[in-house]
Enzyme design. Structure first.
Site, PDB file in Angstrom:
ATOM      1  N   SER A 381       0.807  -1.225   0.000  1.00  0.00           N
ATOM      2  CA  SER A 381       0.000   0.000   0.000  1.00  0.00           C
ATOM      3  C   SER A 381       0.839   1.273   0.000  1.00  0.00           C
ATOM      4  O   SER A 381       0.358   2.327  -0.409  1.00  0.00           O
ATOM      5  CB  SER A 381      -0.932   0.002   1.213  1.00  0.00           C
ATOM      6  OG  SER A 381      -0.188  -0.057   2.417  1.00  0.00           O
ATOM      7  N   HIS A 402      -2.917  -2.785  -5.659  1.00  0.00           N
ATOM      8  CA  HIS A 402      -3.298  -2.351  -4.319  1.00  0.00           C
ATOM      9  C   HIS A 402      -4.821  -2.289  -4.177  1.00  0.00           C
ATOM     10  O   HIS A 402      -5.477  -1.376  -4.686  1.00  0.00           O
ATOM     11  CB  HIS A 402      -2.677  -0.979  -4.015  1.00  0.00           C
ATOM     12  CG  HIS A 402      -3.062  -0.452  -2.668  1.00  0.00           C
ATOM     13  ND1 HIS A 402      -3.314   0.888  -2.432  1.00  0.00           N
ATOM     14  CD2 HIS A 402      -3.277  -1.087  -1.480  1.00  0.00           C
ATOM     15  CE1 HIS A 402      -3.652   1.052  -1.161  1.00  0.00           C
ATOM     16  NE2 HIS A 402      -3.643  -0.134  -0.570  1.00  0.00           N
ATOM     17  N   GLU A 414      -5.583   0.165  -7.270  1.00  0.00           N
ATOM     18  CA  GLU A 414      -4.452   0.867  -7.882  1.00  0.00           C
ATOM     19  C   GLU A 414      -3.511  -0.162  -8.509  1.00  0.00           C
ATOM     20  O   GLU A 414      -3.064  -1.102  -7.840  1.00  0.00           O
ATOM     21  CB  GLU A 414      -3.696   1.684  -6.838  1.00  0.00           C
ATOM     22  CG  GLU A 414      -4.502   2.850  -6.292  1.00  0.00           C
ATOM     23  CD  GLU A 414      -3.804   3.580  -5.160  1.00  0.00           C
ATOM     24  OE1 GLU A 414      -3.858   4.820  -5.126  1.00  0.00           O
ATOM     25  OE2 GLU A 414      -3.206   2.898  -4.298  1.00  0.00           O
ATOM     26  N   ASN A 452      -3.559   6.739  -0.795  1.00  0.00           N
ATOM     27  CA  ASN A 452      -2.948   6.941   0.532  1.00  0.00           C
ATOM     28  C   ASN A 452      -2.152   8.235   0.596  1.00  0.00           C
ATOM     29  O   ASN A 452      -2.018   8.828   1.667  1.00  0.00           O
ATOM     30  CB  ASN A 452      -2.057   5.755   0.887  1.00  0.00           C
ATOM     31  CG  ASN A 452      -2.863   4.569   1.388  1.00  0.00           C
ATOM     32  OD1 ASN A 452      -4.027   4.706   1.741  1.00  0.00           O
ATOM     33  ND2 ASN A 452      -2.264   3.393   1.405  1.00  0.00           N
TER      34      ASN A 452
END
Length: 597
Positions: A381, A402, A414, A452
């Site tokens: 991540s 991800h 992702e 993130n």
């Protein structure tokens, strides 16, 4: 496409657009329906009943054409479109023969409004049946007479609740609400005469008494005015655009993944890591029906817990009327626990702890056991996918994928290629995710990737405000009122403070002071998420919202400048599907506020 034909002394109107996966009430289809109803009134008024059916297996009518709604330019045009649909459905309601809508899939928006204009609504046992008026999610209101007809059928209170929440009902739920008159077996050959005979005996297919013309006209006019007002407001324009954005990328042919070779097909998969994320991905893969998946873990206790927890997810799907019991049993059987067949897998997905040294050790052990053409993917991540690939013998077969938690609910994934990832691996990864009904976005390999990178500083800012004495309930309430599905502090609790700290620290190490981790988060005390008895109430929710959104906007701008993605709309998509950013708003339009020092 709308067609009409006779079956003995019954009339059948069938919706089946050959160029689309769904049936829509587009201007073209409304034209065709209008002509058919006119012809029935003129030439076929003596038929015993008129059925409305779909030629598609899992769709009745999925509502209006959103592209056409988004293209409306004037209030007069909006009113005219509404009036046309209302007048047509009023004609259907006033037909002299019984009218029956047979719903065998999605029946939402204008599709339900059409069904509500019929005397009788029958739902089949198809698990894809979903019924409701979800226009609220698009920032608009129903415009073809649905609200007052729904209230007449199920009661004003229940109708108001369904419209206000945009809730969709399964067939069983619709029967409990009295929205449908009965549930019938699913069959390509409906026994129309038998249906009419049975339901007339029970009084279901009798003509309903329609409202008087004057009363209906007044309700219709009020409905038109409300929709014509709302559709030009910013929430509606953004929500309509969001719907079209998700539709665009649902099966988007990413240029980066195009190649001259035939698209590789993934038939067998394996997952290493049976924790929360691995279990969710295993459920997602197995639930497609035709994809076997092996699930293994280095820790026997974690693997042992995986079986009952995945079974519980299937149990929930049965309870929510998504799957039949037999379907759930068969699909659960697609998972092999403990002995993942790595030697024959087309793709192996690693989903273990976010620790570079642990992942590299695992890859060193696993890679020699894989076929030379097998794809090895990591669910990292925040770690560099490029960095993880350096020790691999076949780095061209390695890629980042991800997922977000829970993987079987969150649509966004992702996809992170490295400099070495081959074009056919990228193509196969994208195709595999689209087959799983996920929406892949290709992002540059950089710390935090895209979601993130924007999410973690937002969560950090919430903790900084907490340290300054702002009440936790004010922080969360401000973002709930803004439209987020949950407040940032509650989200931290869902993620886990230790996990959030580790990920945030990785970004601080890469980006420096602008990604600084709060001291409180470093200590990871769970009590910071508990209701506070002391602190400064800060009811200026606009200030709180602006301050929390500032780091999201800052990183969104930087992600564009650094070419993490090339298009602003991909950031909008990532915020919508990865963070739960409200569809009615855009981060770019929000005024920037001061962040903490």
């Amino acid at each position: 496409m709308v067609s009409y034909y006779r079956k003995d002394d019954m009339g059948i109107i069938e919706f089946n657009d050959p160029d689309s996966k769904v049936n829509l009430l587009s201007a073209e289809n409304l034209d065709a329906l209008e002509r058919i109803i006119g012809s029935v009134i003129e030439n076929d008024r003596h038929i015993k009943a008129l059925f409305f059916i779909s030629g598609k297996q899992d769709i009745f009518i999925a509502g209006a054409d959103i592209k056409e709604l988004a293209a409306i330019c004037t209030k007069a045009e909006a009113i005219q479109i509404c009036k046309r649909g209302q007048d047509l459905f009023d004609k259907i309601e006033q037909l002299t023969m019984p009218t029956i809508a047979v719903v065998s899939g999605a029946c939402v928006g204008g599709g339900l409004e059409l069904a509500l204009s019929c005397d009788c609504i029958l739902a089949t046992k198809n698990k894809k049946v979903r019924m409701g008026l979800p226009e609220k999610r698009l920032g608009i209101t129903p415009g073809f007479g649905g609200p007052h007809r729904l209230a007449e059928r199920i009661g004003a209170k229940e109708a108001g609740h369904l419209i206000a929440t945009g809730r969709l009902l399964s067939g069983k739920e619709a029967l409990l609400f009295n929205l449908v008159d009965d549930i019938i077996p699913e069959s390509k050959k409906f026994l129309y005469k038998k249906l009419i005979k049975v339901y007339r005996r029970r009084g279901i297919c009798a003509k309903r008494s329609a409202r008087g013309n004057g009363e209906r006209a007044g309700l219709n006019q009020a409905e038109r005015e409300v929709l014509a007002e709302k559709i030009f407001q910013e929430p509606a324009r953004n929500s309509l655009a969001s719907y079209l954005l998700v539709s665009k990328y649902r099966n988007y042919p990413w240029p980066e993944s195009a190649s001259g070779t035939p698209r590789p097909t993934i038939k067998r998969s394996a997952i290493i890591g049976a924790g929360t994320m691995g279990r969710g991905i295993a459920y997602l893969v197995s639930s497609q029906g035709d994809l076997p998946v092996g699930l293994t873990d280095l820790d026997r206790h974690t693997l042992k817990k995986a079986r009952p927890r995945i079974k519980a997810i299937y149990g929930e799907a049965v309870k929510k009327d998504i799957l039949y019991k037999n379907e759930a049993r068969v699909r659960f059987g697609n998972i092999t626990f403990g002995k993942a067949d790595l030697a024959h897998a087309d793709i192996v997905l690693e989903s273990i702890t976010e620790d570079a040294s642990l992942k590299e050790a695992l890859f060193a052990e696993v890679e020699p056991r894989l076929r030379k053409d097998c794809i090895l993917a990591t669910n990292a991540s925040c770690l560099s996918v490029q960095g993880l690939s350096k020790s691999l013998a076949r780095a061209e077969r390695f890629i980042g994928m991800h997922f977000f938690n829970p993987a079987y609910k969150m649509k966004l994934v992702e996809v992170v290629p490295t400099r070495f990832t081959s074009r056919d691996v990228l193509q196969a990864a994208v195709a595999f995710l689209q087959r799983l009904k996920r929406i892949p976005v290709i992002v540059k390999d950089s710390p935090g990737f895209l979601v993130n990178r924007m999410l973690l500083p937002y969560l950090n800012e919430a903790v900084f405000m907490l340290e300054e004495g702002v009440l936790a309930e004010d922080i969360d309430r401000a973002m709930l009122e803004f439209g987020m599905p949950m407040g940032p502090l509650r989200l931290l609790g869902e993620i886990g403070l230790d996990v959030a700290y580790k990920a945030s620290k990785a970004l601080e190490d890469s980006y420096g002071n602008r990604m600084k981790v709060p001291e409180t988060l470093k200590a990871c005390p769970e009590e910071i998420l508990e209701p506070q008895r002391t602190g400064r109430s800060h009811r200026d929710f606009e200030y709180i919202t602006g301050r929390l959104l500032s780091p999201i906007k800052r990183e969104a701008v930087l992600c564009l400048e650094e070419r993490v993605v090339d298009d602003r709309e991909i950031i909008d998509l990532a915020l919508l599907l990865g963070i739960g950013f409200p569809a009615s708003k855009r981060i770019w339009h929000h005024k920037k506020c001061l962040t903490s020092a």
